[in-house]
Every structure is written in C-alpha cells, then in structure tokens.
Design an enzyme around this catalytic site. Structure first.
Site, PDB file in Angstrom:
ATOM      1  CG  ASP A   1      -5.596   2.695   4.894  1.00  0.00           C
ATOM      2  OD1 ASP A   1      -4.751   2.431   5.768  1.00  0.00           O
ATOM      3  OD2 ASP A   1      -5.395   3.519   3.976  1.00  0.00           O
ATOM      4  N   GLY A   2      -6.288   1.705   8.350  1.00  0.00           N
ATOM      5  CA  GLY A   2      -6.079   2.582   9.496  1.00  0.00           C
ATOM      6  C   GLY A   2      -6.315   1.917  10.831  1.00  0.00           C
TER       7      GLY A   2
ATOM      8  CG  MET B   1      -0.943  11.564   2.660  1.00  0.00           C
ATOM      9  SD  MET B   1      -0.489  11.575   4.398  1.00  0.00           S
ATOM     10  CE  MET B   1      -0.880   9.877   4.841  1.00  0.00           C
TER      11      MET B   1
ATOM     12  CG  MET C   1      -5.411   9.816   1.466  1.00  0.00           C
ATOM     13  SD  MET C   1      -4.473   9.283   2.914  1.00  0.00           S
ATOM     14  CE  MET C   1      -3.164   8.387   2.089  1.00  0.00           C
TER      15      MET C   1
ATOM     16  CG  MET D   1     -10.198   6.278   4.623  1.00  0.00           C
ATOM     17  SD  MET D   1      -8.586   5.519   4.334  1.00  0.00           S
ATOM     18  CE  MET D   1      -7.652   6.033   5.760  1.00  0.00           C
TER      19      MET D   1
ATOM     20  CG  HIS E   1      -1.922   1.014   1.354  1.00  0.00           C
ATOM     21  ND1 HIS E   1      -3.113   0.956   0.652  1.00  0.00           N
ATOM     22  CD2 HIS E   1      -1.977   2.150   2.089  1.00  0.00           C
ATOM     23  CE1 HIS E   1      -3.857   2.009   0.965  1.00  0.00           C
ATOM     24  NE2 HIS E   1      -3.179   2.760   1.833  1.00  0.00           N
TER      25      HIS E   1
ATOM     26  N   GLY F   1      -0.292   7.923   9.845  1.00  0.00           N
ATOM     27  CA  GLY F   1      -0.236   6.549  10.327  1.00  0.00           C
ATOM     28  C   GLY F   1      -0.323   6.536  11.842  1.00  0.00           C
TER      29      GLY F   1
ATOM     30  CG  HIS G   1      -5.153   5.624   0.121  1.00  0.00           C
ATOM     31  ND1 HIS G   1      -5.145   5.527   1.508  1.00  0.00           N
ATOM     32  CD2 HIS G   1      -6.218   6.405  -0.187  1.00  0.00           C
ATOM     33  CE1 HIS G   1      -6.136   6.212   2.005  1.00  0.00           C
ATOM     34  NE2 HIS G   1      -6.804   6.764   1.008  1.00  0.00           N
TER      35      HIS G   1
HETATM   36  C1  DX5 Z   1      -3.627   6.964   6.706  1.00  0.00           C
HETATM   37  C2  DX5 Z   1      -3.123   6.087   5.608  1.00  0.00           C
HETATM   38  C3  DX5 Z   1      -2.851   4.692   6.021  1.00  0.00           C
HETATM   39  C4  DX5 Z   1      -1.771   4.561   7.065  1.00  0.00           C
HETATM   40  C5  DX5 Z   1      -2.173   3.417   7.961  1.00  0.00           C
HETATM   41  O1  DX5 Z   1      -4.082   8.150   6.197  1.00  0.00           O
HETATM   42  O2  DX5 Z   1      -4.055   6.037   4.545  1.00  0.00           O
HETATM   43  O3  DX5 Z   1      -2.592   3.837   4.932  1.00  0.00           O
HETATM   44  O4  DX5 Z   1      -0.503   4.307   6.532  1.00  0.00           O
HETATM   45  O5  DX5 Z   1      -1.283   3.353   9.005  1.00  0.00           O
HETATM   46  P1  DX5 Z   1      -1.612   2.533  10.331  1.00  0.00           P
HETATM   47  O6  DX5 Z   1      -1.804   1.108   9.928  1.00  0.00           O
HETATM   48  O7  DX5 Z   1      -0.388   2.757  11.152  1.00  0.00           O
HETATM   49  O8  DX5 Z   1      -2.849   3.118  10.944  1.00  0.00           O
HETATM   50 ZN    ZN Z   2      -3.782   4.444   2.997  1.00  0.00          ZN
END
Ligand code: DX5
Ligand code: ZN
Length: 224
Positions: free
Chosen positions: A174-175, A36, A67, A136, A32, A143, A65
């Site tokens: 995710d998250g 951002m 964002m 999400m 993944h 993260g 992904h």
């Molecule tokens: C958050 C991201 C996630 C992030 C998840 O905005 O989209 O992909 O890397 O990280 P963890 O698993 O640490 O919550």
């Molecule tokens: Zn993500």
C-alpha cells in the site's frame, strides 16, 4: 492472480457510487477503505457511516485499513458496518495476537500492517494466525506519496517466510504503486496491490485498472 485494490481515499467523495462502478467495470474484486484518526497518523479520513453506505451499494470485498490508535477497540464497529477484512498496525497494538483473533472471531479476515520502519521479523510469532500482511510502502497518513523501494525487500522476505513455513497468508502492499513500479511489486511476491491516485486520478479509471491487471499478469508469468 494478483488483485488490484483501488483505494477510495483518492476517489471523488461527491460521486463515490460512480467511482466504485468505474473500478468495478475494470474488473476489481476488492476495495480499500482507509480509516485515519488524527492520532496514530497526522490526518483524518472517514469512518463507519461512509462504510455502511458503501456496503449497501456494492458486493465487492471491503478491505478496511485502520490507521488508528486502539484498533482492537474499534475493529468490531467496522466489521458491523460491513468490512470483510480488517487490517491493524503492529505499531498500534500492545496485544497483537489477541486483537487479530478478535477480528477473526467477529467474522472478518484479519491483517497486520507494518510501517516502513518496522521489520518483518516483528511478525514471526503471528504469521501462523494472520490472514494477510500489509506492507506500507509509504508512511501512512496521505495518498499520493512516493514509493519507498525498501518495501520490495520486505515483501520478498515475507514471501520467503511464508514458503518456508508452509503458510497461507496473503501479502498486500500500500502506497505509491502505479503502472511504473507495478511489475517490480508483483515480482517481489505480492498478492494484493493497493492503488489510489494512480487509479482515480486518471481520465479513465476502468481502463487504468484493465491495464494494471494486464501488467500484473505479465509480471507473474515472468516470475521465477
Ligand atoms: C496511505 C493509505 C493508502 C493511500 C494510498 O496512508 O494507507 O491506502 O490511499 O494512496 P496512493 O496509492 O495514492 O499512494
Ligand atoms: Zn491504506
């Protein structure tokens, strides 16, 4: 088979190749990659030069992904850089149907992402064309945040909509997912589980992946 999808955002960027090899040794098939832009989300991560380097290094499926604002404008650059699949936020797209079809016409799988506050009902009219839906379970941008349990209801609702409509799309989450809540997530109906800090911030990411895959397999066998 539920796939554990390591999020490279939590990897050590000075050793990206080694980090990828570690999780590949644990048996993952997908990675993944979080993009951002400091606009759609209040953080900035990585872009196409990093993705290109990763593409040269691995044959694993690259799950990108986005964002970012205007994802339909930038998705082709990421596909050109090596993305196998690209997900875009429902909240960032005025013309979601067109944006998803454009991703598919560029040769990648197309996914749509929902923030925690966006209901699954907003996707009713694209579920027949998407390849996957990403729920999400944190507010996107960082993260290491805590899992929002309501995401489980959304996954279950989507799985029902998929079964009732005879549809084929995959469900990704995710998250905030790790060993402590993985069983719940799998039983709710996900196919792909993104995990960042719960994988890379452990002493042995390969062993963690192996353990997570076992937990996911056990949870699948308990699923009704
Ligand atoms: C958050 C991201 C996630 C992030 C998840 O905005 O989209 O992909 O890397 O990280 P963890 O698993 O640490 O919550
Ligand atoms: Zn993500």
């Amino acid at each position: 088979m539920v796939e554990i999808v390591p999020s490279l955002l939590a990897a050590d960027f000075t050793k990206l190749g080694e980090e990828i090899t570690r999780v590949a040794n644990g048996g993952v098939t997908m990675l993944h990659f979080d993009v951002m832009d400091g606009n759609f989300v209040p953080n900035i991560s990585m872009g196409t030069p990093v993705l290109q380097s990763i593409r040269k290094f691995t044959k694993l499926t690259l799950d990108v992904h986005l964002m970012i604002a205007d994802p339909d404008k930038y998705a082709p650059m990421f596909i050109e850089a090596g993305a196998d699949q690209v997900s875009i936020h429902q909240e960032a797209c005025t013309h979601l149907d067109r944006a998803l079809r454009n991703i598919q016409s560029e040769g990648a799988l197309a996914g749509v992402v929902l923030n925690p506050s966006t209901p699954v009902s907003t996707l009713e009219d694209v579920l027949d064309i998407v390849d996957f839906v990403l729920i999400m379970s944190v507010n996107p941008g960082f993260g290491g945040q805590s899992f929002i349990p309501h995401a489980l209801h959304k996954v279950a609702a989507l799985a029902r909509m998929r079964a009732e409509g005879g549809l084929q799309f995959k469900i990704e989450i995710d998250g905030g997912v790790g060993l402590k809540n993985l069983s719940d997530v799998v039983r709710a109906g996900v196919d792909w589980v993104v995990a960042g800090s719960s994988v890379f911030h452990t002493a042995d990411p390969a062993a963690t992946i192996t353990q997570m895959r076992e937990v996911a397999r056990d949870a699948m066998s308990l699923k009704v």
